[in-house]
Design a protein around this motif. Structure first.
Motif, short mmCIF file in Angstrom:
data_model
loop_
_atom_site.label_atom_id
_atom_site.label_comp_id
_atom_site.label_asym_id
_atom_site.label_seq_id
_atom_site.Cartn_x
_atom_site.Cartn_y
_atom_site.Cartn_z
N SER A 49 -9.91 40.36 62.13
CA SER A 49 -11.12 39.55 62.18
C SER A 49 -12.25 40.39 62.76
CB SER A 49 -10.88 38.32 63.06
OG SER A 49 -12.07 37.59 63.26
N SER A 50 -13.49 40.06 62.37
CA SER A 50 -14.64 40.71 62.99
C SER A 50 -15.22 39.88 64.12
CB SER A 50 -15.71 41.01 61.93
OG SER A 50 -16.06 39.83 61.24
N GLU A 51 -14.78 38.63 64.26
CA GLU A 51 -15.21 37.79 65.38
C GLU A 51 -14.07 36.86 65.79
OE1 GLU A 51 -16.93 36.55 68.49
OE2 GLU A 51 -17.90 38.08 67.27
N PRO A 52 -13.33 37.18 66.84
CA PRO A 52 -13.50 38.37 67.67
C PRO A 52 -13.04 39.62 66.91
CG PRO A 52 -11.51 37.19 68.33
CD PRO A 52 -12.19 36.34 67.29
N PRO A 53 -13.57 40.80 67.30
CA PRO A 53 -13.20 42.03 66.58
C PRO A 53 -11.76 42.41 66.91
CG PRO A 53 -14.59 42.55 68.47
CD PRO A 53 -14.52 41.05 68.38
N THR A 54 -10.87 42.21 65.94
CA THR A 54 -9.45 42.40 66.21
C THR A 54 -8.74 43.13 65.08
OG1 THR A 54 -9.16 40.13 65.41
CG2 THR A 54 -9.08 40.45 67.80
N LEU A 55 -7.66 43.79 65.46
CA LEU A 55 -6.74 44.47 64.55
C LEU A 55 -5.35 43.91 64.84
CD1 LEU A 55 -7.96 48.07 65.47
CD2 LEU A 55 -8.60 46.82 63.40
N ILE A 56 -4.45 44.02 63.86
CA ILE A 56 -3.08 43.61 64.11
C ILE A 56 -2.15 44.75 63.70
CG2 ILE A 56 -2.82 42.42 61.88
CD1 ILE A 56 -1.07 40.33 63.50
N SER A 145 12.80 38.18 64.55
CA SER A 145 12.27 39.49 64.16
C SER A 145 12.54 40.54 65.24
CB SER A 145 10.77 39.40 63.93
OG SER A 145 10.23 40.68 63.64
N LYS A 146 12.71 41.78 64.79
CA LYS A 146 12.85 42.90 65.72
C LYS A 146 11.51 43.60 65.93
CE LYS A 146 17.73 43.78 64.91
NZ LYS A 146 18.76 44.76 64.51
N THR A 147 10.47 43.11 65.27
CA THR A 147 9.13 43.68 65.47
C THR A 147 8.26 42.66 66.17
OG1 THR A 147 8.31 42.92 63.32
CG2 THR A 147 9.29 45.12 63.41
N ARG A 148 7.25 43.18 66.89
CA ARG A 148 6.28 42.33 67.58
C ARG A 148 4.90 42.61 67.02
NH1 ARG A 148 8.13 38.09 70.57
NH2 ARG A 148 6.39 38.19 72.01
N PRO A 149 4.33 41.70 66.25
CA PRO A 149 2.93 41.87 65.86
C PRO A 149 2.04 41.72 67.10
CG PRO A 149 4.05 40.35 64.39
CD PRO A 149 4.95 40.57 65.57
N LEU A 150 1.15 42.68 67.27
CA LEU A 150 0.24 42.70 68.41
C LEU A 150 -1.19 42.54 67.92
CD1 LEU A 150 1.71 45.79 70.31
CD2 LEU A 150 2.39 43.39 70.54
N ILE A 151 -1.92 41.61 68.49
CA ILE A 151 -3.33 41.46 68.18
C ILE A 151 -4.11 42.25 69.22
CG2 ILE A 151 -5.26 39.87 67.91
CD1 ILE A 151 -3.22 37.76 67.00
N LEU A 152 -4.84 43.24 68.76
CA LEU A 152 -5.60 44.13 69.63
C LEU A 152 -7.08 43.84 69.48
CD1 LEU A 152 -3.75 47.47 68.80
CD2 LEU A 152 -3.28 45.90 70.69
N ARG A 153 -7.75 43.63 70.57
CA ARG A 153 -9.20 43.39 70.55
C ARG A 153 -9.93 44.73 70.66
NH1 ARG A 153 -12.84 39.03 71.81
NH2 ARG A 153 -14.88 39.92 72.29
N ILE A 154 -10.85 44.98 69.76
CA ILE A 154 -11.64 46.21 69.78
C ILE A 154 -12.74 46.07 70.83
CG2 ILE A 154 -13.15 47.76 68.48
CD1 ILE A 154 -11.74 46.70 65.92
N GLU A 155 -12.74 46.99 71.78
CA GLU A 155 -13.78 47.00 72.81
C GLU A 155 -14.88 48.02 72.49
OE1 GLU A 155 -13.58 44.64 74.84
OE2 GLU A 155 -11.45 44.12 74.84
N ARG A 156 -14.47 49.18 71.97
CA ARG A 156 -15.43 50.22 71.61
C ARG A 156 -14.87 50.99 70.42
NH1 ARG A 156 -14.57 50.46 77.00
NH2 ARG A 156 -16.27 49.82 78.37
#
Length: 198
Positions: A49-56, A145-156
């Protein structure tokens, strides 16, 4: 052919998904623990998402079932630096995918130079066309699941000045590589979007 995913083992599902959802960008993630810099690439990765700015990004576990160093370090510090990978970084990025003891740094083991560009975050890989300073926003629980999706917030975000082709419109040419099944792929020919008929 129709495949019933409930009848497939996870390794076969992975092979099929990894060859069909392509190309996938590579998140080369730097984390730290007690002064040890961990570098690890992940290809189950995309913008969210771009709001909030996030990657997974999905991070697996080691063969003994313990969390991979990236996950353990993020849980401990809540911070990482996520680097994108251009073709000239393919070799060191691939080397860093090898499992090493927690106290051993991939950057030191494989001679991967790094640079401190974000205050309060791990260093980035030197020469990366772009990098994101991220905080861990949320872990996603996938039952079984043996994987953990992580949502990371972009700060810079860091961008190599040479990759900027139009500063006013924020157009970049990063020439990134991605993953397609067991192989890596280069960015191919760029194709203009077709005109929509009136």
């Amino acid at each position: 052919m129709i495949l019933d995913y409930s009848q497939l083992v996870p390794t076969d599902r992975y092979k099929l998904m990894a060859q069909c959802v392509v190309p996938r960008p590579i998140a080369w993630i730097a984390t730290e623990d007690n002064g040890v810099l961990n570098l690890a690439p992940f290809s189950y990765f995309t913008p969210l998402s771009s709001e909030p700015p996030t990657l997974i990004v999905s991070v697996g576990h080691k063969s003994d079932g313990t969390p991979k160093d990236t996950l353990a370090n993020l849980r401990k510090t809540g911070r990482c630096t996520l680097c994108l990978v251009s073709e000239d970084l393919l070799e060191p990025m691939h080397y860093s995918s090898q499992a090493l003891p927690h106290a051993q740094s991939e950057a030191e083991r494989f001679g991967i130079p790094t640079a401190q560009v974000f205050e309060g975050f791990p260093p980035m890989v030197e020469g990366a066309p772009s990098a994101f300073a991220c905080t861990l926003m949320q872990e996603v629980d996938l039952p079984g699941s043996k994987t953990r999706p992580l949502i990371l917030r972009i700060e810079r975000q860091y961008i190599d000045d040479d990759r900027i082709v139009n500063p006013e419109r924020h157009y970049l040419e990063c020439d990134l590589i991605g993953r397609a099944g067991p192989k890596y792929v280069r960015m191919g020919e760029r194709i203009e979007a077709p005109e929509i008929p009136e």
